[in-house]
Design a protein around this motif. Structure first.
Motif, PDB file in Angstrom:
ATOM      1  N   GLU A 233      46.492  33.282  14.514  1.00 14.91           N
ATOM      2  CA  GLU A 233      47.564  33.939  15.258  1.00 14.91           C
ATOM      3  C   GLU A 233      47.028  35.013  16.184  1.00 14.91           C
ATOM      4  N   ILE A 234      45.984  35.738  15.760  1.00 13.28           N
ATOM      5  CA  ILE A 234      45.402  36.770  16.622  1.00 13.28           C
ATOM      6  C   ILE A 234      44.779  36.126  17.854  1.00 13.28           C
ATOM      7  N   GLY A 235      44.083  35.003  17.646  1.00  9.90           N
ATOM      8  CA  GLY A 235      43.519  34.284  18.784  1.00  9.90           C
ATOM      9  C   GLY A 235      44.592  33.788  19.742  1.00  9.90           C
ATOM     10  N   MET A 236      45.735  33.335  19.168  1.00 10.81           N
ATOM     11  CA  MET A 236      46.848  32.891  20.016  1.00 10.81           C
ATOM     12  C   MET A 236      47.399  34.050  20.844  1.00 10.81           C
ATOM     13  N   LEU A 237      47.538  35.220  20.198  1.00 13.63           N
ATOM     14  CA  LEU A 237      48.017  36.398  20.920  1.00 13.63           C
ATOM     15  C   LEU A 237      47.039  36.797  22.020  1.00 13.63           C
ATOM     16  N   ALA A 238      45.743  36.772  21.701  1.00 10.81           N
ATOM     17  CA  ALA A 238      44.734  37.108  22.710  1.00 10.81           C
ATOM     18  C   ALA A 238      44.774  36.116  23.870  1.00 10.81           C
ATOM     19  N   SER A 239      44.951  34.835  23.539  1.00 11.85           N
ATOM     20  CA  SER A 239      45.045  33.817  24.591  1.00 11.85           C
ATOM     21  C   SER A 239      46.248  34.059  25.491  1.00 11.85           C
ATOM     22  N   ASN A 240      47.375  34.433  24.879  1.00 12.04           N
ATOM     23  CA  ASN A 240      48.569  34.727  25.677  1.00 12.04           C
ATOM     24  C   ASN A 240      48.350  35.940  26.574  1.00 12.04           C
ATOM     25  N   ILE A 241      47.660  36.961  26.044  1.00 14.38           N
ATOM     26  CA  ILE A 241      47.371  38.144  26.865  1.00 14.38           C
ATOM     27  C   ILE A 241      46.453  37.772  28.024  1.00 14.38           C
ATOM     28  N   ASP A 242      45.450  36.918  27.746  1.00 17.34           N
ATOM     29  CA  ASP A 242      44.551  36.474  28.827  1.00 17.34           C
ATOM     30  C   ASP A 242      45.320  35.701  29.892  1.00 17.34           C
ATOM     31  N   GLU A 243      46.213  34.823  29.425  1.00 21.85           N
ATOM     32  CA  GLU A 243      47.006  34.055  30.387  1.00 21.85           C
ATOM     33  C   GLU A 243      47.924  34.970  31.186  1.00 21.85           C
ATOM     34  N   LEU A 244      48.532  35.947  30.495  1.00 22.09           N
ATOM     35  CA  LEU A 244      49.379  36.913  31.192  1.00 22.09           C
ATOM     36  C   LEU A 244      48.576  37.680  32.233  1.00 22.09           C
ATOM     37  N   SER A 245      47.372  38.104  31.853  1.00 21.79           N
ATOM     38  CA  SER A 245      46.516  38.823  32.797  1.00 21.79           C
ATOM     39  C   SER A 245      46.169  37.951  33.998  1.00 21.79           C
ATOM     40  N   GLU A 246      45.882  36.662  33.714  1.00 20.23           N
ATOM     41  CA  GLU A 246      45.553  35.737  34.798  1.00 20.23           C
ATOM     42  C   GLU A 246      46.732  35.566  35.761  1.00 20.23           C
ATOM     43  N   ARG A 247      47.920  35.395  35.186  1.00 14.99           N
ATOM     44  CA  ARG A 247      49.098  35.201  36.037  1.00 14.99           C
ATOM     45  C   ARG A 247      49.441  36.468  36.807  1.00 14.99           C
ATOM     46  N   LEU A 248      49.298  37.619  36.155  1.00 20.58           N
ATOM     47  CA  LEU A 248      49.546  38.880  36.868  1.00 20.58           C
ATOM     48  C   LEU A 248      48.543  39.067  37.996  1.00 20.58           C
ATOM     49  N   SER A 249      47.290  38.662  37.726  1.00 18.57           N
ATOM     50  CA  SER A 249      46.276  38.755  38.774  1.00 18.57           C
ATOM     51  C   SER A 249      46.633  37.852  39.952  1.00 18.57           C
ATOM     52  N   GLU A 250      47.074  36.627  39.620  1.00 15.40           N
ATOM     53  CA  GLU A 250      47.489  35.717  40.696  1.00 15.40           C
ATOM     54  C   GLU A 250      48.698  36.264  41.435  1.00 15.40           C
ATOM     55  N   SER A 251      49.647  36.827  40.681  1.00 13.80           N
ATOM     56  CA  SER A 251      50.839  37.390  41.327  1.00 13.80           C
ATOM     57  C   SER A 251      50.468  38.561  42.219  1.00 13.80           C
ATOM     58  N   GLU A 252      49.522  39.376  41.743  1.00 10.27           N
ATOM     59  CA  GLU A 252      49.089  40.513  42.552  1.00 10.27           C
ATOM     60  C   GLU A 252      48.405  40.041  43.827  1.00 10.27           C
ATOM     61  N   ALA A 253      47.574  38.983  43.676  1.00  7.63           N
ATOM     62  CA  ALA A 253      46.919  38.432  44.864  1.00  7.63           C
ATOM     63  C   ALA A 253      47.946  37.852  45.837  1.00  7.63           C
ATOM     64  N   GLU A 254      48.937  37.157  45.262  1.00  8.67           N
ATOM     65  CA  GLU A 254      49.991  36.612  46.130  1.00  8.67           C
ATOM     66  C   GLU A 254      50.790  37.720  46.790  1.00  8.67           C
ATOM     67  N   ARG A 255      51.047  38.790  46.013  1.00  4.40           N
ATOM     68  CA  ARG A 255      51.796  39.904  46.597  1.00  4.40           C
ATOM     69  C   ARG A 255      51.038  40.538  47.750  1.00  4.40           C
ATOM     70  N   LYS A 256      49.729  40.722  47.541  1.00  6.66           N
ATOM     71  CA  LYS A 256      48.924  41.292  48.616  1.00  6.66           C
ATOM     72  C   LYS A 256      48.889  40.367  49.829  1.00  6.66           C
ATOM     73  N   GLU A 257      48.795  39.063  49.526  1.00  8.53           N
ATOM     74  CA  GLU A 257      48.789  38.097  50.628  1.00  8.53           C
ATOM     75  C   GLU A 257      50.119  38.112  51.376  1.00  8.53           C
ATOM     76  N   LEU A 258      51.216  38.209  50.599  1.00  9.61           N
ATOM     77  CA  LEU A 258      52.532  38.276  51.242  1.00  9.61           C
ATOM     78  C   LEU A 258      52.693  39.553  52.049  1.00  9.61           C
ATOM     79  N   ASP A 259      52.163  40.662  51.509  1.00  8.77           N
ATOM     80  CA  ASP A 259      52.222  41.920  52.268  1.00  8.77           C
ATOM     81  C   ASP A 259      51.448  41.800  53.566  1.00  8.77           C
ATOM     82  N   LYS A 260      50.274  41.178  53.456  1.00 14.03           N
ATOM     83  CA  LYS A 260      49.472  40.989  54.669  1.00 14.03           C
ATOM     84  C   LYS A 260      50.192  40.076  55.658  1.00 14.03           C
ATOM     85  N   MET A 261      50.770  38.987  55.103  1.00 16.59           N
ATOM     86  CA  MET A 261      51.504  38.076  55.978  1.00 16.59           C
ATOM     87  C   MET A 261      52.714  38.770  56.596  1.00 16.59           C
ATOM     88  N   ARG A 262      53.366  39.620  55.799  1.00  6.84           N
ATOM     89  CA  ARG A 262      54.525  40.337  56.323  1.00  6.84           C
ATOM     90  C   ARG A 262      54.117  41.295  57.447  1.00  6.84           C
TER      91      ARG A 262
END
Length: 483
Positions: A233-262
């Motif tokens: 279960e701890i490994g599952m929680l860590a995996s979810n946190i890693d995935e959350l971090s990955e998605r937040l990183s992608e969202s942040e990159a997309e946000r920056k890209e959208l800001d630049k595009m805007r």
């Protein structure tokens, strides 16, 4: 807060083990005491029976002379001998004479000197019972357990009762030894459990501390990974946190890209709007001041009309692109034939091509290509690319259009033979406001291919650009088949 969970786990382990130990200790004390007493009593009975058998044989050897058991009959010496080898106190009771022979003292005892309740044991022995009792208390001079066994003559009649006294000190010492061993084991188990709980707590808490640190960094905007790989279960929680971090990183990159595009969009649209507005304003100032008359005034009006038309196209294209980029904007899809849509787009652009003497060649399969999509939007997409092909093709050239089925997909290729696009500019051709800076594209808004790209995406279609500078450009449409 530090080691709080560790202390809790140690406390929980210790309390549970202590309760378990107390329960086990009480049960052990009861069962061990009972078992020790039973073993001692059984052993005492066996020795008493053996002595009684020996006395019966001795009585038979004496020929049963006399019914008394006085020391003069030889029993006293024999009882002293048995008393020594049996390591217990031996009494021999004569029911008729009401006398008790004591082996270790070599004397006798009257019934009047025995404790209350002991007479009952003697009576049960003379009734033929073999049993143990502790009712004698300290009559032999020490706390003891007494085994009573009947002594029979050659006829099987009971002529005496053998009482064998064994001290309870041995049992008590065995119980004490057992209790001591149990306590030592419990203490050792407590120490072991404490150490084990510390190790387990650290094993579980270390990943939690890592995850707490990672989540803290994520909150600060640093999207790192835990690096924890565990199949639990701890490994599952860590995996979810890693995935959350990955998605937040992608969202942040997309946000920056959208800001630049805007920002780029605002900069581009400001530039695109500023030019025609400035020209129109200047023309109006000249006309309002009456600085031009006659034919020049008409020329100014024609220029203003052209600038307003370009401005209108730009605004319409912006609105069109904005609608297509909005996910909630629905397009009406029906079953269509891609061949018919392409032919109609060619017919609509053929007049423009004829002004430059450009020939449009359609080749490939003539069979129907069924597709589920918006007829008007697909036609608009083809028209945008065909219009660009005509715009950048030299006079008297041709445009090749090919339609075919490849691996259950529909592929349409539109190729012109103009000057082509530099390799460094190809990745940007579908961007908003990207325009090839030449006289051939002076009236373009730079939004046409962006609109075509959005239409393709809304139909799960891939649009690609291939170009070789100096030789020409091809746009490839890949439609999903199977409709």
């Amino acid at each position: 807060m530090k080691y709080k969970i560790t202390k809790r786990l140690i406390g929980y382990f210790s309390v549970v083990l202590l309760i378990f130990s107390v329960i086990i200790g009480v049960l052990f004390q009861i069962l061990f005491t009972r078992h020790t007493a039973e073993i001692n009593q059984q052993e005492l009975k066996k020795r008493a029976i053996s002595i009684a058998d020996t006395l019966s044989q001795f009585h038979q050897e004496q020929g049963g002379r006399g019914n008394g058991m006085g020391m003069g009959n030889g029993y006293g010496a024999y009882l002293r001998f048995i008393d020594d080898i049996a390591m217990s106190k031996v009494w021999l009771v004569d029911e008729k004479a009401q006398r008790i022979e004591i082996g270790h003292k070599g004397s006798s005892l009257s019934y009047d000197d025995i404790p209350d309740g002991a007479e009952e044991l003697i009576q049960q022995v003379f009734q033929g019972n073999t049993l143990c009792s502790q009712k004698f208390g300290q009559v032999p001079g020490f706390p003891c357990v007494t085994a009573g066994v009947p002594v029979r003559d050659e006829n099987g009649d009971i002529f005496a009762a053998l009482l064998l006294h064994s001290p309870v000190e041995g049992m008590e010492q065995a119980q004490k030894d057992g209790t001591f061993i149990l306590v030592c084991c419990i203490l050792a188990a407590l120490i072991f459990a404490t150490g084990l709980s510390v190790i387990l707590a650290r094993h579980f808490i270390r990943p939690l501390q890592i995850m707490a640190g990672v989540t803290g960094q994520i909150i600060k905007g640093s999207y790192v990974h835990t690096g924890i790989i565990q199949n639990d279960e701890i490994g599952m929680l860590a995996s979810n946190i890693d995935e959350l971090s990955e998605r937040l990183s992608e969202s942040e990159a997309e946000r920056k890209e959208l800001d630049k595009m805007r920002q780029d969009f605002m900069s581009n649209i400001s530039h695109e709007l500023r030019t025609p507005v400035t020209v129109i304003k200047g023309s109006l100032e000249v006309l309002c001041q009456g600085l031009v008359t006659g034919g020049e005034e008409k020329e100014y009006l024609h220029q203003m009309f052209a600038d307003i038309s370009q401005l209108q196209r730009l605004v319409n294209d912006l609105l069109e692109l904005s609608r297509l980029q909005n996910i909630s904007f629905k397009i009406e899809k029906t079953k269509i034939n891609l061949t018919d849509v392409l032919n109609e787009s060619i017919r609509s652009i053929r007049q423009l091509a004829s002004k430059k003497n450009i020939v449009m060649n359609l080749s490939g399969s003539v069979q129907p290509f069924p597709f589920y999509g918006d007829y008007g939007r697909i036609r608009q997409m083809f028209t945008i690319v065909l219009d660009n092909a005509v715009k950048f093709s030299p006079d008297g050239s041709c445009i090749d259009i090919k339609i075919q089925s490849v691996n259950s997909k529909y592929v349409i290729v539109i190729s012109d033979y103009g000057k082509g696009i530099p390799a460094g500019d190809i990745p940007h051709v579908f961007e908003r406001f990207y325009r090839e800076q030449s006289g051939q594209n002076k009236n373009g808004s730079g939004l046409g291919l962006s609109i075509a790209k959005q239409i393709a995406q809304r139909h799960n279609t891939v649009i690609e650009c291939e170009s070789e500078y100096g030789k020409g450009t091809s746009f490839i449409f890949t439609f999903p088949g199977g409709v």
